[in-house]
Design a protein around this motif. Structure first.
Motif, short mmCIF file in Angstrom:
data_model
loop_
_atom_site.label_atom_id
_atom_site.label_comp_id
_atom_site.label_asym_id
_atom_site.label_seq_id
_atom_site.Cartn_x
_atom_site.Cartn_y
_atom_site.Cartn_z
N GLN A 1 0.82 -1.21 0.00
CA GLN A 1 0.00 0.00 0.00
C GLN A 1 0.86 1.26 0.00
N TYR A 2 1.98 1.22 0.71
CA TYR A 2 2.90 2.36 0.68
C TYR A 2 3.37 2.62 -0.74
N LEU A 3 3.77 1.56 -1.43
CA LEU A 3 4.25 1.72 -2.80
C LEU A 3 3.15 2.25 -3.71
N ALA A 4 1.95 1.69 -3.58
CA ALA A 4 0.84 2.15 -4.43
C ALA A 4 0.55 3.62 -4.22
N ASP A 5 0.65 4.08 -2.98
CA ASP A 5 0.32 5.47 -2.67
C ASP A 5 1.41 6.45 -3.12
N LEU A 6 2.59 5.93 -3.47
CA LEU A 6 3.63 6.81 -4.00
C LEU A 6 3.22 7.40 -5.35
N SER A 7 2.44 6.61 -6.10
CA SER A 7 2.01 7.05 -7.44
C SER A 7 0.54 6.72 -7.63
N PRO A 8 -0.35 7.49 -7.01
CA PRO A 8 -1.79 7.20 -7.11
C PRO A 8 -2.28 7.11 -8.55
N GLU A 9 -1.61 7.87 -9.44
CA GLU A 9 -2.05 7.88 -10.83
C GLU A 9 -1.87 6.53 -11.52
N ALA A 10 -1.04 5.65 -10.93
CA ALA A 10 -0.84 4.32 -11.51
C ALA A 10 -2.04 3.41 -11.28
N GLY A 11 -2.90 3.78 -10.33
CA GLY A 11 -4.13 3.03 -10.11
C GLY A 11 -3.95 1.66 -9.48
N LEU A 12 -2.87 1.48 -8.73
CA LEU A 12 -2.59 0.18 -8.12
C LEU A 12 -3.30 -0.02 -6.79
N ALA A 13 -3.94 1.04 -6.29
CA ALA A 13 -4.75 0.95 -5.07
C ALA A 13 -5.80 2.05 -5.14
N PRO A 14 -7.03 1.76 -4.74
CA PRO A 14 -8.04 2.81 -4.68
C PRO A 14 -7.66 3.89 -3.67
N ALA A 15 -8.30 5.02 -3.74
CA ALA A 15 -7.99 6.13 -2.84
C ALA A 15 -8.33 5.77 -1.39
N ASN A 16 -7.50 6.27 -0.49
CA ASN A 16 -7.78 6.08 0.93
C ASN A 16 -9.12 6.69 1.31
N GLY A 17 -9.79 6.05 2.26
CA GLY A 17 -11.07 6.56 2.74
C GLY A 17 -12.27 6.13 1.94
N THR A 18 -12.05 5.32 0.89
CA THR A 18 -13.16 4.85 0.07
C THR A 18 -13.50 3.40 0.41
N LEU A 19 -14.70 2.99 0.05
CA LEU A 19 -15.08 1.59 0.23
C LEU A 19 -14.18 0.70 -0.60
N GLU A 20 -13.81 1.18 -1.78
CA GLU A 20 -12.93 0.38 -2.64
C GLU A 20 -11.59 0.11 -1.97
N ARG A 21 -11.06 1.10 -1.22
CA ARG A 21 -9.80 0.88 -0.51
C ARG A 21 -10.01 -0.18 0.59
N THR A 22 -11.15 -0.14 1.23
CA THR A 22 -11.46 -1.16 2.23
C THR A 22 -11.50 -2.54 1.58
N ARG A 23 -12.05 -2.63 0.38
CA ARG A 23 -12.07 -3.91 -0.34
C ARG A 23 -10.66 -4.37 -0.67
N LEU A 24 -9.78 -3.45 -1.00
CA LEU A 24 -8.37 -3.81 -1.23
C LEU A 24 -7.76 -4.37 0.04
N GLN A 25 -7.98 -3.72 1.16
CA GLN A 25 -7.43 -4.18 2.42
C GLN A 25 -8.02 -5.54 2.81
N GLU A 26 -9.28 -5.73 2.49
CA GLU A 26 -9.93 -7.02 2.72
C GLU A 26 -9.22 -8.11 1.93
N ALA A 27 -8.93 -7.83 0.66
CA ALA A 27 -8.24 -8.81 -0.19
C ALA A 27 -6.83 -9.06 0.29
N LEU A 28 -6.10 -8.00 0.63
CA LEU A 28 -4.73 -8.16 1.12
C LEU A 28 -4.69 -8.98 2.41
#
Length: 207
Positions: free
Chosen positions: A71-98
């Motif tokens: 997640q740290y790496l993904a947040d270095l370049s949000p434009e790469a789209g490797l993680a949804p934005a923090n604070g969204t349900l989609e980010r929670t789904r990413l954390q759920e998967a991880l």
């Protein structure tokens, strides 16, 4: 940045993501048994838990644990789209998967890498455990999506790919999960994955 890794280990997920981002980084192959790095450092001073990955940032901070590093790496370049934005349900789904990959799928492979020889009953139980977790991945992919969160490749896919790919090395079949097999093959074909596998000695560079 510097990534401490072990060839083919879960740290390869971070290696893949670094390749996806196209950023500059160094690799330091680490002997987690001997607790030494290829550069000759005491790995216990870098990561007291003794296992990879360990990422040293450009500021000298050390990050361990795959979900955190990814997640740290993904947040270095949000434009790469490797993680949804923090604070969204989609980010929670990413954390759920991880968290599923880390605590369930990854852990199910542990008996094969414990250094303890398994008898037939123990192996059968371990294979069944992998099968149950692979079935969960299969159910996620059942709606036709290409990746765990939908049609966009994320850091969770890099991690899931690395772990599922271990099945081939321990002769555990994923034939009962065809969508999962196709998912693994799809991520294996990504240039960032190929580059990481070549660098870690898991495959040879094409002539």
């Amino acid at each position: 940045m510097k990534l401490h890794y072990k060839p083919g280990a879960c740290s390869m997920a971070s290696h893949i993501i670094l390749n996806e981002l196209g950023v500059s980084f160094d690799l330091d192959k680490t002997d987690t048994d001997g607790r030494t790095t290829e550069a000759g450092d005491d790995f216990r001073k870098i990561s007291p838990n003794g296992y990879v990955p360990a990422l040293i940032t450009d500021n000298g901070d050390i990050i361990t644990e795959n979900p955190a590093v990814l997640q740290y790496l993904a947040d270095l370049s949000p434009e790469a789209g490797l993680a949804p934005a923090n604070g969204t349900l989609e980010r929670t789904r990413l954390q759920e998967a991880l968290n599923f990959v880390s605590s369930e799928l990854h852990k199910s492979f542990s008996p094969f890498f414990s250094g303890v020889e398994m008898d037939d009953a123990a192996r059968e139980k371990a294979v069944a455990g992998i099968g149950r977790r692979a079935a969960h991945i299969e159910s996620i992919l059942a709606d036709g999506r290409s990746f765990l969160l939908g049609e966009t490749f994320s850091v969770a896919d890099a991690y899931a790919f690395v772990v599922l790919n271990w099945a081939g090395f321990i002769s555990v079949s994923l034939d009962a999960h065809p969508k999962t097999q196709a998912y693994v093959a799809r991520i294996a074909a990504r240039p960032a994955s190929i580059k990481a596998m070549i660098a870690e000695g898991l495959m040879e560079q094409a002539a």
